[in-house]
Write a protein that holds these residues in place. Structure first.
Motif, PDB file in Angstrom:
ATOM      1  N   GLY A  22       0.807  -1.221   0.000  1.00  0.00           N
ATOM      2  CA  GLY A  22       0.000   0.000   0.000  1.00  0.00           C
ATOM      3  C   GLY A  22       0.837   1.267   0.000  1.00  0.00           C
ATOM      4  O   GLY A  22       0.308   2.358  -0.294  1.00  0.00           O
ATOM      5  N   TYR A  43      -4.262  -0.402   9.472  1.00  0.00           N
ATOM      6  CA  TYR A  43      -4.276  -1.837   9.204  1.00  0.00           C
ATOM      7  C   TYR A  43      -3.208  -2.564  10.013  1.00  0.00           C
ATOM      8  O   TYR A  43      -3.476  -3.606  10.626  1.00  0.00           O
ATOM      9  CB  TYR A  43      -4.059  -2.078   7.716  1.00  0.00           C
ATOM     10  CG  TYR A  43      -3.715  -3.516   7.399  1.00  0.00           C
ATOM     11  CD1 TYR A  43      -4.663  -4.518   7.515  1.00  0.00           C
ATOM     12  CD2 TYR A  43      -2.419  -3.866   7.007  1.00  0.00           C
ATOM     13  CE1 TYR A  43      -4.340  -5.836   7.248  1.00  0.00           C
ATOM     14  CE2 TYR A  43      -2.093  -5.183   6.735  1.00  0.00           C
ATOM     15  CZ  TYR A  43      -3.049  -6.159   6.865  1.00  0.00           C
ATOM     16  OH  TYR A  43      -2.732  -7.463   6.612  1.00  0.00           O
ATOM     17  N   VAL A  99     -10.722   0.821   5.969  1.00  0.00           N
ATOM     18  CA  VAL A  99      -9.539   0.672   5.118  1.00  0.00           C
ATOM     19  C   VAL A  99      -9.918   0.551   3.638  1.00  0.00           C
ATOM     20  O   VAL A  99      -9.357   1.277   2.798  1.00  0.00           O
ATOM     21  CB  VAL A  99      -8.683  -0.520   5.592  1.00  0.00           C
ATOM     22  CG1 VAL A  99      -7.566  -0.824   4.590  1.00  0.00           C
ATOM     23  CG2 VAL A  99      -8.079  -0.225   6.960  1.00  0.00           C
ATOM     24  N   PRO A 100     -10.846  -0.342   3.241  1.00  0.00           N
ATOM     25  CA  PRO A 100     -11.181  -0.397   1.807  1.00  0.00           C
ATOM     26  C   PRO A 100     -11.782   0.902   1.275  1.00  0.00           C
ATOM     27  O   PRO A 100     -11.385   1.401   0.207  1.00  0.00           O
ATOM     28  CB  PRO A 100     -12.180  -1.554   1.725  1.00  0.00           C
ATOM     29  CG  PRO A 100     -11.949  -2.355   2.946  1.00  0.00           C
ATOM     30  CD  PRO A 100     -11.565  -1.377   3.994  1.00  0.00           C
ATOM     31  N   THR A 103      -9.283   3.904   1.423  1.00  0.00           N
ATOM     32  CA  THR A 103      -8.205   3.687   0.463  1.00  0.00           C
ATOM     33  C   THR A 103      -8.669   4.025  -0.955  1.00  0.00           C
ATOM     34  O   THR A 103      -7.937   4.657  -1.736  1.00  0.00           O
ATOM     35  CB  THR A 103      -7.720   2.227   0.530  1.00  0.00           C
ATOM     36  OG1 THR A 103      -7.173   1.977   1.820  1.00  0.00           O
ATOM     37  CG2 THR A 103      -6.653   1.957  -0.520  1.00  0.00           C
ATOM     38  N   TYR A 120      -5.487  -3.609  -0.117  1.00  0.00           N
ATOM     39  CA  TYR A 120      -6.362  -3.826   1.038  1.00  0.00           C
ATOM     40  C   TYR A 120      -7.185  -5.108   0.917  1.00  0.00           C
ATOM     41  O   TYR A 120      -7.704  -5.612   1.922  1.00  0.00           O
ATOM     42  CB  TYR A 120      -7.297  -2.631   1.218  1.00  0.00           C
ATOM     43  CG  TYR A 120      -8.174  -2.356   0.020  1.00  0.00           C
ATOM     44  CD1 TYR A 120      -9.395  -2.993  -0.134  1.00  0.00           C
ATOM     45  CD2 TYR A 120      -7.771  -1.448  -0.962  1.00  0.00           C
ATOM     46  CE1 TYR A 120     -10.199  -2.742  -1.239  1.00  0.00           C
ATOM     47  CE2 TYR A 120      -8.580  -1.190  -2.058  1.00  0.00           C
ATOM     48  CZ  TYR A 120      -9.788  -1.838  -2.192  1.00  0.00           C
ATOM     49  OH  TYR A 120     -10.582  -1.588  -3.279  1.00  0.00           O
ATOM     50  N   ILE A 124      -7.194  -7.170   4.248  1.00  0.00           N
ATOM     51  CA  ILE A 124      -8.378  -7.452   5.080  1.00  0.00           C
ATOM     52  C   ILE A 124      -8.621  -8.959   5.155  1.00  0.00           C
ATOM     53  O   ILE A 124      -9.048  -9.484   6.195  1.00  0.00           O
ATOM     54  CB  ILE A 124      -9.602  -6.708   4.520  1.00  0.00           C
ATOM     55  CG1 ILE A 124      -9.365  -5.201   4.572  1.00  0.00           C
ATOM     56  CG2 ILE A 124     -10.856  -7.079   5.314  1.00  0.00           C
ATOM     57  CD1 ILE A 124      -9.103  -4.659   5.965  1.00  0.00           C
TER      58      ILE A 124
END
Length: 356
Positions: A22, A43, A99-100, A103, A120, A124
């Motif tokens: 990332g 994360y 996060v998703p 991002t 991600y 995840i």
């Protein structure tokens, strides 16, 4: 190195790798790099907490064979199994939501389907696999559902499947199968150890009974051997004194067979003396002395020795009682008015209490 250490090392390595993906912007700078860095940091923190945050562990000394309480090789804690704390579950689900989506918002429209832009998805998936290993299956599958929803909204169903959703789902499924398999193996091992202990205890009990029977046979031979040999030599023609010895030997054999736990050398000597005085003695153990220690039996036998020594009855009945308070009952009866069936023929009644 045990299974837990190996899996912890592998999970840490994968988490670092996915987080680094990332931060490596080979496909172009994101629109909001600060937001991207924040999501990677969130994360990494979520993975670390879900991997190492401990819950109250089940002590090994009270391990129970149960579908929900089995010793695991995967979860941390001194005794296992340690379930992931609820606050860590909330953090994991929060990461699966933020996060998703954040991002995607940090990227350009063209960068959302690139390798660095979809870091991600695997991240995840790994986080939910850790949650699964920490015994929160519903939370893990809930995180996968949230990830899938975000991918479908931002990328569409087919791109979501092509960009790693299937792999993340398989990670969680593999983690669940692994945990279930190890739990089953732990339960089977625990059951096997219990069966082995039970078999060892049974064998020890059988060996003890065999030794006790051998001792009783030796005593029987020592008591009855001489008179049996004499009977054989005389072809059954015995003198009056020899018949008396045979009756005494028969009584001693009955004592050994029917009341061995009541006997020691002192009790045997007093029973023999009572028979030689002309007293008819009956000894019976109905299992009332089971579970008593040797010291408790010694106290009971000492009182029984004294009672038989002082008894002057024509007949003595000695019975090991199953009463929870009385260990041994001694009844003496003597002829009164020519009949032993009358109530006043009972001239001795003594109860030996169980040791407290």
């Amino acid at each position: 190195m045990n299974v837990r250490a190996v899996l912890t090392a592998l999970g840490s390595a994968f988490a670092i790798y996915l987080g680094a993906r990332g931060l490596v912007w080979a496909d172009g700078m994101p629109e909001r790099p600060g937001l991207m860095v924040a999501m990677v940091a969130m994360y990494v923190v979520a993975v670390a907490l879900c991997m190492f945050a401990d819950a109250r562990a089940q002590p090994r000394t009270t391990a129970v064979i149960d579908e929900e309480e089995s010793i695991s090789l995967l979860t941390p804690g001194p005794g296992g199994p340690a379930r992931l704390p609820l606050w860590a579950c909330v953090l994991a689900l929060l990461a699966a939501v933020l996060v998703p989506n954040l991002t995607v918002l940090a990227l350009t429209a063209d960068g959302r389907s690139t390798v660095s832009g979809t870091w991600y998805v695997g991240a995840i998936g790994l986080l939910m696999a850790i949650v699964m290993v920490r015994r929160r299956p519903w939370v893990a599958w809930g995180g996968i559902v949230l990830l899938a929803a975000a991918l479908v909204v931002w990328l569409g169903p087919l791109p979501a499947l092509a960009l790693g959703l299937v792999g993340s789902t398989m990670w969680v499924l593999a983690a669940q199968l692994l945990v279930n398999s190890l739990d089953r193996a732990s339960r089977d091992t625990l059951r096997l150890s219990q069966l082995q202990r039970a078999a060892s205890a049974w064998r020890a009990a059988q060996l003890g009974r065999q030794r006790e029977r051998r001792i009783q046979v030796k005593r029987a031979l020592a008591v009855a051997g001489p008179i049996l040999a004499r009977t054989i030599e005389q072809a059954g023609v015995l003198s009056e004194s020899e018949r008396g010895e045979a009756r005494i030997a028969e009584g001693q054999l009955r004592d050994e067979l029917r009341g061995a736990r009541l006997l020691d050398d002192g009790v045997r000597a007093e029973l023999d003396a009572a028979r030689r005085r002309g007293t008819t003695v009956s000894v019976l153990d109905e299992g009332g002395l089971e579970g008593l220690s040797d010291s408790e039996l010694a106290v009971i036998r000492a009182e029984l020795t004294a009672a038989v020594h002082d008894a002057g009855s024509d007949r003595l009945f000695i019975r090991a009682s199953t009463d929870p308070r009385i260990a041994v009952t001694i009844v003496g009866r003597s002829a009164s008015g020519g009949s032993l069936s009358e109530e006043d023929s009972v001239d001795l009644w003594r109860e030996i209490p169980r040791p407290v």
